[in-house]
Design a protein around this motif. Structure first.
Motif, PDB file in Angstrom:
ATOM      1  N   ALA A  44       0.842  -1.205   0.000  1.00  0.00           N
ATOM      2  CA  ALA A  44       0.000   0.000   0.000  1.00  0.00           C
ATOM      3  C   ALA A  44       0.872   1.249   0.000  1.00  0.00           C
ATOM      4  CB  ALA A  44      -0.929  -0.003   1.217  1.00  0.00           C
ATOM      5  N   LEU A  45       1.940   1.241   0.783  1.00  0.00           N
ATOM      6  CA  LEU A  45       2.836   2.396   0.859  1.00  0.00           C
ATOM      7  C   LEU A  45       3.458   2.705  -0.496  1.00  0.00           C
ATOM      8  CD1 LEU A  45       4.187   4.558   2.595  1.00  0.00           C
ATOM      9  CD2 LEU A  45       5.978   2.883   3.115  1.00  0.00           C
ATOM     10  N   GLU A  46       3.813   1.678  -1.247  1.00  0.00           N
ATOM     11  CA  GLU A  46       4.401   1.885  -2.577  1.00  0.00           C
ATOM     12  C   GLU A  46       3.489   2.687  -3.497  1.00  0.00           C
ATOM     13  OE1 GLU A  46       5.832  -1.544  -4.678  1.00  0.00           O
ATOM     14  OE2 GLU A  46       6.675  -2.388  -2.842  1.00  0.00           O
ATOM     15  N   ASP A  50       1.425  11.120  -2.502  1.00  0.00           N
ATOM     16  CA  ASP A  50       1.136  12.424  -1.905  1.00  0.00           C
ATOM     17  C   ASP A  50       1.940  12.614  -0.616  1.00  0.00           C
ATOM     18  OD1 ASP A  50      -0.913  14.801  -1.821  1.00  0.00           O
ATOM     19  OD2 ASP A  50      -0.843  13.963   0.212  1.00  0.00           O
ATOM     20  N   GLN A  51       2.583  13.762  -0.485  1.00  0.00           N
ATOM     21  CA  GLN A  51       3.428  14.045   0.669  1.00  0.00           C
ATOM     22  C   GLN A  51       2.655  14.025   1.988  1.00  0.00           C
ATOM     23  OE1 GLN A  51       7.152  14.971   0.674  1.00  0.00           O
ATOM     24  NE2 GLN A  51       6.577  13.442  -0.843  1.00  0.00           N
ATOM     25  N   ARG A  52       1.465  14.583   2.003  1.00  0.00           N
ATOM     26  CA  ARG A  52       0.666  14.596   3.232  1.00  0.00           C
ATOM     27  C   ARG A  52       0.268  13.185   3.641  1.00  0.00           C
ATOM     28  NH1 ARG A  52      -3.839  18.488   1.478  1.00  0.00           N
ATOM     29  NH2 ARG A  52      -3.212  17.529  -0.451  1.00  0.00           N
ATOM     30  N   GLN A  53      -0.058  12.360   2.653  1.00  0.00           N
ATOM     31  CA  GLN A  53      -0.445  10.987   2.962  1.00  0.00           C
ATOM     32  C   GLN A  53       0.758  10.169   3.453  1.00  0.00           C
ATOM     33  OE1 GLN A  53      -2.203  10.091  -0.806  1.00  0.00           O
ATOM     34  NE2 GLN A  53      -4.199  10.876  -0.199  1.00  0.00           N
ATOM     35  N   LEU A  54       1.914  10.393   2.846  1.00  0.00           N
ATOM     36  CA  LEU A  54       3.127   9.729   3.329  1.00  0.00           C
ATOM     37  C   LEU A  54       3.434  10.153   4.764  1.00  0.00           C
ATOM     38  CD1 LEU A  54       5.340  10.040   0.133  1.00  0.00           C
ATOM     39  CD2 LEU A  54       4.510   7.902   1.148  1.00  0.00           C
ATOM     40  N   ALA A  55       3.240  11.438   5.049  1.00  0.00           N
ATOM     41  CA  ALA A  55       3.465  11.945   6.410  1.00  0.00           C
ATOM     42  C   ALA A  55       2.492  11.308   7.391  1.00  0.00           C
ATOM     43  CB  ALA A  55       3.335  13.472   6.436  1.00  0.00           C
ATOM     44  N   SER A  72      11.145   8.381   4.762  1.00  0.00           N
ATOM     45  CA  SER A  72      12.233   8.564   3.788  1.00  0.00           C
ATOM     46  C   SER A  72      11.741   9.163   2.480  1.00  0.00           C
ATOM     47  CB  SER A  72      12.940   7.237   3.519  1.00  0.00           C
ATOM     48  OG  SER A  72      12.127   6.381   2.731  1.00  0.00           O
ATOM     49  N   ARG A  73      10.442   9.038   2.215  1.00  0.00           N
ATOM     50  CA  ARG A  73       9.873   9.582   0.981  1.00  0.00           C
ATOM     51  C   ARG A  73       9.244  10.962   1.170  1.00  0.00           C
ATOM     52  NH1 ARG A  73       6.023   5.230  -1.107  1.00  0.00           N
ATOM     53  NH2 ARG A  73       5.662   6.832  -2.674  1.00  0.00           N
ATOM     54  N   VAL A  74       9.238  11.459   2.408  1.00  0.00           N
ATOM     55  CA  VAL A  74       8.692  12.789   2.678  1.00  0.00           C
ATOM     56  C   VAL A  74       9.801  13.818   2.483  1.00  0.00           C
ATOM     57  CG1 VAL A  74       7.657  14.308   4.408  1.00  0.00           C
ATOM     58  CG2 VAL A  74       6.985  11.892   4.314  1.00  0.00           C
ATOM     59  N   HIS A  75       9.574  14.756   1.565  1.00  0.00           N
ATOM     60  CA  HIS A  75      10.563  15.790   1.263  1.00  0.00           C
ATOM     61  C   HIS A  75      10.016  17.202   1.474  1.00  0.00           C
ATOM     62  CE1 HIS A  75      13.008  12.588  -0.282  1.00  0.00           C
ATOM     63  NE2 HIS A  75      12.024  12.215  -1.068  1.00  0.00           N
ATOM     64  N   ASP A  76       8.726  17.310   1.565  1.00  0.00           N
ATOM     65  CA  ASP A  76       8.076  18.600   1.752  1.00  0.00           C
ATOM     66  C   ASP A  76       8.320  19.095   3.181  1.00  0.00           C
ATOM     67  OD1 ASP A  76       5.909  20.617   0.848  1.00  0.00           O
ATOM     68  OD2 ASP A  76       5.158  19.854   2.771  1.00  0.00           O
TER      69      ASP A  76
END
Length: 108
Positions: A44-46, A50-55, A72-76
């Motif tokens: 599911a994570l793959e 969206d940055q907010r959803q990853l956060a 690790s995928r959050v850059h915002d």
């Protein structure tokens, strides 16, 4: 010949597809955050971009590997600040703080 029944079925199908597309991101976040099986959560994570959803996953997942992968995928900057302020696990919050370039984001 125009068939009302066929048109109605197509309309219902189209609405179902639209509803699925609209709710899919929320469902993926829920699975990534709460799945008992790490493989399901990782899959599911793959699919989340969206940055907010990853956060959200980074803040709430009970699985350390999934939290770390999401973070690790959050850059915002704003999303990182949110993780730093609201993560359920202190180690994840600290990792987010260390990645923040703009420390004033911690105050927002």
């Amino acid at each position: 010949m125009f068939s009302r029944r066929r048109f109605g079925a197509q309309l219902v199908h189209r609405l179902d597809v639209e509803e699925f597309r609209r709710t899919l991101p929320e469902r993926l976040v829920t699975i990534a955050s709460t799945a008992d099986a790490p493989a399901d959560a990782a899959l599911a994570l793959e699919a989340i971009e969206d940055q907010r959803q990853l956060a959200t996953v980074a803040k709430s997942s009970q699985n350390d590997t999934i939290r770390s992968a999401a973070l690790s995928r959050v850059h915002d900057t704003r999303a990182l600040g949110s993780v730093a302020r609201h993560a359920a696990h202190g180690s994840t919050a600290l990792d987010a703080v260390l990645r923040l370039g703009d420390r004033t984001e911690l105050l927002n």
